[in-house]
Design an enzyme around this catalytic site. Structure first.
Site, PDB file in Angstrom:
ATOM      1  N   LEU A 164     122.905 -12.368 112.576  1.00  0.00           N
ATOM      2  CA  LEU A 164     121.895 -12.395 113.533  1.00  0.00           C
ATOM      3  C   LEU A 164     121.232 -13.973 113.207  1.00  0.00           C
ATOM      4  CD1 LEU A 164     122.804  -9.600 113.951  1.00  0.00           C
ATOM      5  CD2 LEU A 164     120.257  -9.507 114.809  1.00  0.00           C
ATOM      6  N   TYR A 236     119.868 -25.204 119.822  1.00  0.00           N
ATOM      7  CA  TYR A 236     119.896 -23.749 119.333  1.00  0.00           C
ATOM      8  C   TYR A 236     121.774 -23.251 120.436  1.00  0.00           C
ATOM      9  CZ  TYR A 236     119.005 -18.685 120.128  1.00  0.00           C
ATOM     10  OH  TYR A 236     119.009 -17.112 120.673  1.00  0.00           O
ATOM     11  N   THR A 266     114.644 -10.263 124.801  1.00  0.00           N
ATOM     12  CA  THR A 266     113.437  -9.334 124.232  1.00  0.00           C
ATOM     13  C   THR A 266     112.267  -8.463 124.251  1.00  0.00           C
ATOM     14  OG1 THR A 266     116.511  -8.838 123.477  1.00  0.00           O
ATOM     15  CG2 THR A 266     115.038  -6.839 122.228  1.00  0.00           C
TER      16      THR A 266
END
Ligand SMILES: NC(=O)c1ccc[n+]([C@@H]2O[C@H](COP(=O)([O-])OP(=O)(O)OC[C@H]3O[C@@H](n4cnc5c(N)ncnc54)[C@H](O)[C@@H]3O)[C@@H](O)[C@H]2O)c1
Length: 362
Positions: A164, A236, A266
């Site tokens: 992550l 990104y 999220t």
């Protein structure tokens, strides 16, 4: 004559005997007096010695007791109360590495895997993550926290890797685009190398941003995306795209088991409050009693998933046999205005104060 002489002789003998007996009796008496004296002085000495020892012992006790009290206090403050953890047998307990595990999503994933009874190693360079997100596990026998940058190789023994590590919000990933690229490329290569060496399965936290500025709605996993390779977000978007490419190259060439989760928006506890995203912006403004900033008409739609749903999805994907990319998000879309209204209602009095003055909510 003869009898007189005999009598004298006998009495002389008796006298001598008497003297002898008297001498023996005297000696016995002296010996017993001496014995008593020796005994008494021994007892006296012992009681003096015992008394002294008792005094020293009580003095030591006086000094030691407050120290013991202090140690007990310290022990109490150090006795960490951990959340309940399931017991897993050796066979079912996995050694799991979570890169970026001190961040928003990573820390919730850590909580889930720890509570499920696994051994969790969190690796983080604390760029956007915080120790306090996982501090409730520090000291637990199943938990380890390593301050490490994934751009450098890592050598540990694990069964699964949740990768992550990467800044996730625009201000964070645009702060140092080269570092964002290095984290997503070199960092991912390093983790895939580790997975190959130790035979671990790797799950990549990819993003819906791999679809770029999409021309189709909603985006299915088959859609290839519409990404500007030189735009401000490219570090990104393209970083994650190449990270996905690397996963499948390692899968095909080296047989590494990979899982790819394309994560959509999220929200939840420990999210970054100042990362410029709409949910955190609304919550912050509502809490401060400020007007909520809505761009455009507010009728544009978004979907937000709660972090525990994402975490359940990540764990389910990791343990599934699905090796193709999987979108993880909330399929239910709402307008930005609906979100603003919801947050305003939930925040309460501070929100209500602003309600009267905000042009969007007459
Ligand atoms: N939160 C979302 O809505 C969302 C959406 C799509 C994708 N994702 C992906 O999920 C992952 C986690 O996102 P998040 O929201 O928890 O972000 P976050 O910023 O809270 O967590 C990222 C973590 O990675 C760490 N990190 C960054 N670079 C590192 C490096 N070089 N070495 C080691 N650690 C490093 C950070 O310190 C942080 O703890 C990211 O890969 C992100 O791209 C998140």
């Amino acid at each position: 004559m003869v009898s007189k002489a005999l009598l004298r002789l006998v009495s002389a003998v008796n006298r001598r005997r008497m003297k002898l007996l008297l001498g023996i009796a005297l000696l016995a008496y002296v010996a017993s007096v001496w014995g008593n004296f020796v005994n008494m002085s021994f007892l006296l000495n012992r009681s003096i010695q015992e008394n002294g020892e008792l005094k020293i012992e009580s003095k030591i006790e006086e000094i030691v007791e407050p120290l013991r009290e202090k140690i007990r206090d310290l022990e109490k403050s150090f006795t960490q109360k951990y959340p309940p953890v399931k017991f897993l047998s050796e066979k079912d307990r996995k050694r799991i590495l979570i890169t970026g595990g001190a961040g928003f999503v990573g820390s919730h994933l850590t909580d889930k895997l720890m509570m499920d009874g696994h051994e969790v190693t969190v690796v983080d360079n604390f760029f956007t993550g915080r120790k306090r997100n996982v501090e409730h596990w520090i000291g637990h026998e199943n938990f380890e926290l390593i301050n490490h940058d994934v751009v450098e190789p890592l050598y540990i023994e694990v069964d699964q890797i949740y990768h992550l590590a990467s800044p996730a919000s625009p201000p964070n990933y645009m702060y140092n685009p080269i570092k964002t690229l290095k984290t997503n490329t070199i960092g991912t290569l390093n983790m895939l190398g580790l997975a190959k060496r130790v035979g671990a399965r790797l799950l990549l936290a990819s993003t819906s941003e791999v679809y770029g500025d999409p021309e189709v709605h909603p985006q299915s996993e088959e859609y290839w995306g519409h990404v500007n390779p030189i735009g401000p977000r490219a570090c990104y978007d393209e970083g994650k795209r190449v990270a996905e490419t690397m996963c499948y190259a390692y899968m095909k060439q080296e047989g590494v088991e990979v899982r790819v989760a394309r994560i959509f928006n999220t929200f939840g506890p420990r999210m970054h409050m100042n990362d410029g995203r709409v949910v955190s912006n609304f919550i912050l403004q509502a809490l401060q009693g400020e007007p909520l900033t809505v761009y455009g008409s507010g009728s544009q739609t978004r979907a937000f998933q709660y972090v525990s749903d994402l975490v359940n999805g990540l764990v389910a994907l990791m343990n599934s046999n699905v090796s193709s990319p999987v979108n993880l998000g909330n399929p239910e879309e709402h307008t930005i205005l609906e979100f603003a209204q919801l947050i305003k209602n939930l925040v309460g009095p501070a929100g209500r104060r602003f309600e009267q003055s905000h042009p969007l909510f007459p």
